[in-house]
Design an enzyme around this catalytic site. Sequence first.
Site, PDB file in Angstrom:
ATOM      1  N   SER A   1      -7.436   0.874  30.080  1.00  0.00           N
ATOM      2  CA  SER A   1      -6.782   1.130  31.360  1.00  0.00           C
ATOM      3  C   SER A   1      -6.023   2.451  31.385  1.00  0.00           C
ATOM      4  O   SER A   1      -4.812   2.485  31.555  1.00  0.00           O
ATOM      5  CB  SER A   1      -5.865  -0.030  31.683  1.00  0.00           C
ATOM      6  OG  SER A   1      -6.606  -1.209  31.579  1.00  0.00           O
TER       7      SER A   1
ATOM      8  N   ARG B   1      -6.732  11.714  30.593  1.00  0.00           N
ATOM      9  CA  ARG B   1      -5.363  11.939  30.107  1.00  0.00           C
ATOM     10  C   ARG B   1      -4.766  10.592  29.744  1.00  0.00           C
ATOM     11  O   ARG B   1      -5.186   9.554  30.240  1.00  0.00           O
ATOM     12  CB  ARG B   1      -4.497  12.600  31.186  1.00  0.00           C
ATOM     13  CG  ARG B   1      -4.353  11.748  32.438  1.00  0.00           C
ATOM     14  CD  ARG B   1      -3.400  12.300  33.485  1.00  0.00           C
ATOM     15  NE  ARG B   1      -3.418  11.418  34.659  1.00  0.00           N
ATOM     16  CZ  ARG B   1      -4.324  11.508  35.621  1.00  0.00           C
ATOM     17  NH1 ARG B   1      -5.260  12.433  35.585  1.00  0.00           N
ATOM     18  NH2 ARG B   1      -4.308  10.661  36.637  1.00  0.00           N
TER      19      ARG B   1
ATOM     20  N   ASP C   1      -9.140  -2.058  33.863  1.00  0.00           N
ATOM     21  CA  ASP C   1      -8.593  -3.405  34.106  1.00  0.00           C
ATOM     22  C   ASP C   1      -8.610  -3.778  35.584  1.00  0.00           C
ATOM     23  O   ASP C   1      -8.747  -4.953  35.937  1.00  0.00           O
ATOM     24  CB  ASP C   1      -7.182  -3.560  33.514  1.00  0.00           C
ATOM     25  CG  ASP C   1      -6.190  -2.518  33.999  1.00  0.00           C
ATOM     26  OD1 ASP C   1      -6.584  -1.590  34.730  1.00  0.00           O
ATOM     27  OD2 ASP C   1      -5.006  -2.631  33.638  1.00  0.00           O
TER      28      ASP C   1
HETATM   29 MG    MG Z   1      -2.844  -5.696  31.969  1.00  0.00          MG
END
Ligand code: MG
Length: 530
Positions: free
Chosen positions: A158, A173, A211
């Site tokens: 994520s 990044r 995610d």
């Molecule tokens: Mg999470």
Amino acid sequence: MPNSLVEETKRIVAQFDYSDDDVNKGVREFLRQMNEGLQKDGTSISQIPTYVTGVPNGTEKGLYMAVDLGGTNFRVCSVHLNGDTTFNLTYSKVAIPKELMVAKTSKELFGFLAKQIEFFLKTHHEEHFEAHVRRRRSSKTAEGYEDENLFQLGFTFSFPVQQFGINKGSLIRWTKGFDIPDAVGKDVCALLQDEIDLLHLPVKVAALVNDTVGTLMARSYTSPGKTATLIGAIFGTGTNGAYVEKITNLQKSVDGVYDKSTGEMVINTEWGSFDNQLNVLPKTQFDATLDRESVNPGIQIFEKRVSGMFLGEIVRLAVVSLYENANVSLFKGVTSNTNGEQSTTHIGDDSGLFQQWGLDSSLMSVAVADDTPELSSLRQELDSQLKIRSASVEDAQAFKNIAHAVGRRAARLSAVALGSIVIQSGRLKETSDDLVDIGADGSLVEHYPFFRDMIYEALKAIEGIGPEGAERIRIGLATDGSGVGAALIALVAAGMEKKAIVDEIAALKNAAAQKIAGAIPSAGESATLT
Ligand code: MG
Ligand code: ADP
């Protein structure tokens, strides 16, 4: 003195006001930046294509693995999809050691992740593990056999990634306090697969999953209904959202192949970077200080006002400014505690109140949830979490008011993102009574009191949604979302790979057939060989 405490607290609280007008201004700008991101690269809302072109319907089946590197924790799980909208999940979780977040090399972090996968397999899937090791030992050709014990794994990662295939993507990044420079620009799936292979684990990194996309998929699997889920949203350590966009609106070029037949693609917005240029976002002195002292000043500006990693720090900075205000007595007075004895409030030397990131946003939840007249649970937590001894009720009340203001602004900003996407989708207009479904995950929505209610309150104020529109927006929790969602994307990816092989064989057959047909033209026809 208490009066000036009350007044100064009010003054600070007012700085976190985010009015209905502000919400609407935010929505207009969010829509503008969203559409800019659909047209070109390098915009503040990145609008990253995910190569996922459909959402599941609940009939998917099989045993898959998923891992999730989300910020605070690393989760490993195996998911058995039962094919009837239900699933069974085996799960483990470990906190990421702080030193690995800023490790010298990516190998240190990814090696640690692979170790956790090994430990999980040994603990929960010993049969698979042993069978695989046996096979490897007995197999004469190390490669080229099909290993039925091989787990297809969905890797939830994520952080902003430029994806160029279902299991390929390079890190743009780091965010959320991570900073390992040598990983930037590298394919994170390959980094993980290399470490997995070094440990000889029966695991293939089949899909790279954000995610938010996992949350969207999981929600769609578990609640297929008539309306497919529109948005997957995260309000945890960080904040981000993915949604289903019409391919016709996606005007920038998309590398690689994807299935165009659905007319839709899931887009990972990376809305944490909304309005990095600060056109419309609120900017208190505390926001400015937080940003200046962060590892990534000037970016993830929206996230720094919304997500769990930052809210506690904003509260801390605001509370410290009150504490340092010479006209105000906060955490300094002599108070009588419940048994009537006098005691002096004092703060332990090593209190988190005076350390960057020293105030966890979970303390805000405690503050807001405490409705007792004495604020006793909050005062107890101030003691145990921040070493603030014998805080007065007035002190605790000031703390609570500030926490509430910061949390409320975060929820209303969240509504800007969600409301804008609902408007962009046109779904409220398309049908007149269907629900627009949103799956949400993360500690903030899950645990912060009334976070969703505050989002709904702001959604009602948005032009183009209004109270009637807000009633038709359903924000449901999709906890375990990333696990199930990543498993679902691994399944889709494995299917895509099989289909590619089948397609290739078919193409070869076809080419061969054409050659034969070309070599032996049927009567009356001339063969054209290309
Ligand atoms: Mg999470
Ligand atoms: P991740 O983002 O790593 O997947 P979570 O969704 O659990 O993990 O979010 C963790 C973040 O949420 C941390 O920043 C933590 O401070 C914050 N947090 C945890 N519990 C609460 C709570 N009860 N209220 C508000 N924030 C919380």
